[in-house]
Design an enzyme around this catalytic site. Structure first.
Site, PDB file in Angstrom:
ATOM      1  N   PRO A 167      24.135 100.583  52.301  1.00  0.00           N
ATOM      2  CA  PRO A 167      23.752 100.681  50.882  1.00  0.00           C
ATOM      3  C   PRO A 167      23.962 102.090  50.327  1.00  0.00           C
ATOM      4  CG  PRO A 167      21.809 100.266  52.287  1.00  0.00           C
ATOM      5  CD  PRO A 167      22.992 100.294  53.186  1.00  0.00           C
ATOM      6  N   ASP A 168      24.266 102.175  49.016  1.00  0.00           N
ATOM      7  CA  ASP A 168      24.349 103.506  48.403  1.00  0.00           C
ATOM      8  C   ASP A 168      22.949 103.938  47.975  1.00  0.00           C
ATOM      9  OD1 ASP A 168      23.856 102.079  46.098  1.00  0.00           O
ATOM     10  OD2 ASP A 168      25.885 102.267  45.294  1.00  0.00           O
ATOM     11  N   PHE A 169      22.851 105.008  47.195  1.00  0.00           N
ATOM     12  CA  PHE A 169      21.533 105.491  46.768  1.00  0.00           C
ATOM     13  C   PHE A 169      21.052 104.801  45.499  1.00  0.00           C
ATOM     14  CE2 PHE A 169      20.940 110.032  48.702  1.00  0.00           C
ATOM     15  CZ  PHE A 169      20.564 109.449  49.893  1.00  0.00           C
ATOM     16  N   ARG A 170      21.945 104.730  44.488  1.00  0.00           N
ATOM     17  CA  ARG A 170      21.458 104.436  43.138  1.00  0.00           C
ATOM     18  C   ARG A 170      21.756 103.047  42.599  1.00  0.00           C
ATOM     19  NH1 ARG A 170      22.671 109.509  43.904  1.00  0.00           N
ATOM     20  NH2 ARG A 170      21.081 111.064  43.490  1.00  0.00           N
ATOM     21  N   ASN A 197      29.458 111.468  51.988  1.00  0.00           N
ATOM     22  CA  ASN A 197      28.867 110.542  52.967  1.00  0.00           C
ATOM     23  C   ASN A 197      28.597 111.222  54.299  1.00  0.00           C
ATOM     24  OD1 ASN A 197      29.041 108.679  51.011  1.00  0.00           O
ATOM     25  ND2 ASN A 197      30.737 107.526  51.892  1.00  0.00           N
ATOM     26  N   ASP A 205      28.232 109.139  57.131  1.00  0.00           N
ATOM     27  CA  ASP A 205      28.343 108.054  58.110  1.00  0.00           C
ATOM     28  C   ASP A 205      29.493 108.172  59.099  1.00  0.00           C
ATOM     29  OD1 ASP A 205      30.597 107.258  56.546  1.00  0.00           O
ATOM     30  OD2 ASP A 205      29.333 106.025  55.265  1.00  0.00           O
ATOM     31  N   HIS A 253      27.900 116.846  52.940  1.00  0.00           N
ATOM     32  CA  HIS A 253      26.476 116.658  53.252  1.00  0.00           C
ATOM     33  C   HIS A 253      26.212 116.430  54.732  1.00  0.00           C
ATOM     34  CE1 HIS A 253      25.898 115.449  48.759  1.00  0.00           C
ATOM     35  NE2 HIS A 253      25.920 116.747  48.936  1.00  0.00           N
TER      36      HIS A 253
HETATM   37  P1  CNA Z   1      25.204 107.021  44.512  1.00  0.00           P
HETATM   38  O1  CNA Z   1      24.536 107.911  43.538  1.00  0.00           O
HETATM   39  O2  CNA Z   1      24.388 105.975  45.175  1.00  0.00           O
HETATM   40  O3  CNA Z   1      26.411 106.333  43.735  1.00  0.00           O
HETATM   41  C1  CNA Z   1      27.217 105.371  44.323  1.00  0.00           C
HETATM   42  C2  CNA Z   1      28.224 104.898  43.288  1.00  0.00           C
HETATM   43  O4  CNA Z   1      29.159 104.060  43.945  1.00  0.00           O
HETATM   44  C3  CNA Z   1      27.618 104.086  42.153  1.00  0.00           C
HETATM   45  O5  CNA Z   1      28.034 104.658  40.916  1.00  0.00           O
HETATM   46  C4  CNA Z   1      28.210 102.663  42.329  1.00  0.00           C
HETATM   47  O6  CNA Z   1      28.565 102.087  41.101  1.00  0.00           O
HETATM   48  C5  CNA Z   1      29.446 102.935  43.139  1.00  0.00           C
HETATM   49  N1  CNA Z   1      29.798 101.852  44.048  1.00  0.00           N
HETATM   50  C6  CNA Z   1      29.000 101.171  44.920  1.00  0.00           C
HETATM   51  N2  CNA Z   1      29.727 100.304  45.648  1.00  0.00           N
HETATM   52  C7  CNA Z   1      31.005 100.434  45.205  1.00  0.00           C
HETATM   53  C8  CNA Z   1      32.240  99.801  45.565  1.00  0.00           C
HETATM   54  N3  CNA Z   1      32.316  98.878  46.513  1.00  0.00           N
HETATM   55  N4  CNA Z   1      33.369 100.201  44.924  1.00  0.00           N
HETATM   56  C9  CNA Z   1      33.317 101.132  43.948  1.00  0.00           C
HETATM   57  N5  CNA Z   1      32.196 101.751  43.568  1.00  0.00           N
HETATM   58  C10 CNA Z   1      31.068 101.407  44.197  1.00  0.00           C
HETATM   59  O7  CNA Z   1      25.925 107.830  45.676  1.00  0.00           O
HETATM   60  P2  CNA Z   1      26.638 109.266  45.621  1.00  0.00           P
HETATM   61  O8  CNA Z   1      27.507 109.323  46.809  1.00  0.00           O
HETATM   62  O9  CNA Z   1      27.223 109.546  44.309  1.00  0.00           O
HETATM   63  O10 CNA Z   1      25.396 110.245  45.830  1.00  0.00           O
HETATM   64  C11 CNA Z   1      25.482 111.225  46.703  1.00  0.00           C
HETATM   65  C12 CNA Z   1      24.518 111.052  47.882  1.00  0.00           C
HETATM   66  C13 CNA Z   1      24.496 109.684  48.499  1.00  0.00           C
HETATM   67  C14 CNA Z   1      24.999 111.908  48.992  1.00  0.00           C
HETATM   68  O11 CNA Z   1      24.064 112.886  49.232  1.00  0.00           O
HETATM   69  C15 CNA Z   1      25.156 111.025  50.243  1.00  0.00           C
HETATM   70  O12 CNA Z   1      24.792 111.715  51.389  1.00  0.00           O
HETATM   71  C16 CNA Z   1      24.276 109.897  49.985  1.00  0.00           C
HETATM   72  N6  CNA Z   1      24.490 108.635  50.724  1.00  0.00           N
HETATM   73  C17 CNA Z   1      25.425 108.516  51.685  1.00  0.00           C
HETATM   74  C18 CNA Z   1      25.616 107.303  52.322  1.00  0.00           C
HETATM   75  C19 CNA Z   1      26.661 107.179  53.399  1.00  0.00           C
HETATM   76  O13 CNA Z   1      26.908 108.129  54.133  1.00  0.00           O
HETATM   77  N7  CNA Z   1      27.319 106.038  53.488  1.00  0.00           N
HETATM   78  C20 CNA Z   1      24.822 106.215  51.987  1.00  0.00           C
HETATM   79  C21 CNA Z   1      23.857 106.384  50.985  1.00  0.00           C
HETATM   80  C22 CNA Z   1      23.678 107.603  50.364  1.00  0.00           C
END
Ligand code: CNA
Length: 243
Positions: A30-33, A103, A105, A120
């Site tokens: 999952p993402d953050f927002r 990310n 991961d 990060h």
């Molecule tokens: P965020 O703020 O959660 O934004 C994610 C964005 O991605 C959103 O605008 C969504 O619309 C978009 N999105 C989600 N799925 C898809 C998809 N399949 N295709 C296209 N767009 C999509 O996350 P950010 O990365 O902007 O915020 C930064 C944080 C999140 C960093 O500090 C990371 O370390 C942190 N994070 C990392 C992970 C990971 O390593 N996978 C997971 C969750 C959070």
């Protein structure tokens, strides 16, 4: 297939990719927002997620930090999706010079990318706070359910992840700026672009084409040459396979 993106990539030879959590949602992380993102997980916990991934919280409540961390931030079974694999292919073709990611991961490296700048940090690197002994993710998972302790000196181990309140690595920032300044095309994808200073790095790009691939709108949509509001894994796979 997105023909415009195909044409841009076909004529670009110094591409940089800048991405975030949205790149890995198609891998089941999952993402953050987003609505189903990690920030919604705070409902299960006594503190907001932003607080639980902060440096202060790590030192003050290591037990709660690690409960949240192993539950919501570590996905050991996740594998690269179409986006990671397409970017690895673009690098092998010589077109992509670097992946700059927020990310933690490690999926870009798992997909085969060589030049990955992790703004990060990474869940795959962990160090003892006292003697600096190194531990990989498997070592950490063996201690899941408690606060991981150094097997040599007994002190607490900290993931090499930049928590809120901590500074980014200088060398990683310098390298990212250098790649951005020399890129002809910048692809920004899977990021809400609200986390600073990471998002601020994009000001160093002065190349020809800025492409944005993000499910939701961002503040940069108006300044991009091409905006695609679709799933990044599907978009990149289709276009790169056709190159
Ligand atoms: P965020 O703020 O959660 O934004 C994610 C964005 O991605 C959103 O605008 C969504 O619309 C978009 N999105 C989600 N799925 C898809 C998809 N399949 N295709 C296209 N767009 C999509 O996350 P950010 O990365 O902007 O915020 C930064 C944080 C999140 C960093 O500090 C990371 O370390 C942190 N994070 C990392 C992970 C990971 O390593 N996978 C997971 C969750 C959070």
């Amino acid at each position: 297939m997105n023909k415009e993106l195909f044409e841009i990539l076909k004529h670009s030879n110094n591409i940089v990719f800048f991405g975030g959590a949205g790149v890995s949602t198609e891998s089941g992380i999952p993402d953050f927002r987003s609505n189903d993102g990690i920030y919604q997980a705070h409902k299960k916990y006594p503190y907001p997620a932003e607080v639980m991934v902060s440096s202060d919280f790590f030192y003050e409540h290591p037990d709660s930090f690690y409960e949240f961390y192993f539950d919501k931030m570590v996905y050991p079974q996740a594998v690269p999706n179409g986006a990671h694999l397409a970017l690895a292919k673009l690098e092998k073709m010589g077109k992509l010079k670097a992946v700059i990611t927020q990310n933690i991961d490690g999926l870009h490296q798992m997909a085969g990318n060589q030049e990955v700048l992790e703004l990060h940090g990474s869940i795959h690197r962990n160090y003892c706070k006292s003697c600096h002994a190194f531990y990989d993710l498997n070592d950490m998972l063996k201690q899941k359910g408690k606060v991981p302790k150094c097997l040599k000196c007994g002190a607490t181990i900290k993931p090499d992840v930049v928590l809120f309140g901590e500074a980014l690595n200088d060398e990683t920032i310098k390298k990212s700026i250098d790649y951005l300044q020399h890129a002809d095309t910048l692809i920004v994808g899977g990021t809400s672009l609200v986390v600073y200073p990471a998002a601020g790095l994009l000001q160093y790009f002065h190349g020809n084409k800025l492409v944005l691939i993000n499910r939701d709108c961002t503040d940069m949509d108006d300044s991009a040459n091409l905006v695609i509001h679709e799933k990044i894994g599907e978009v990149l796979k289709e276009v790169v396979d056709a190159l």
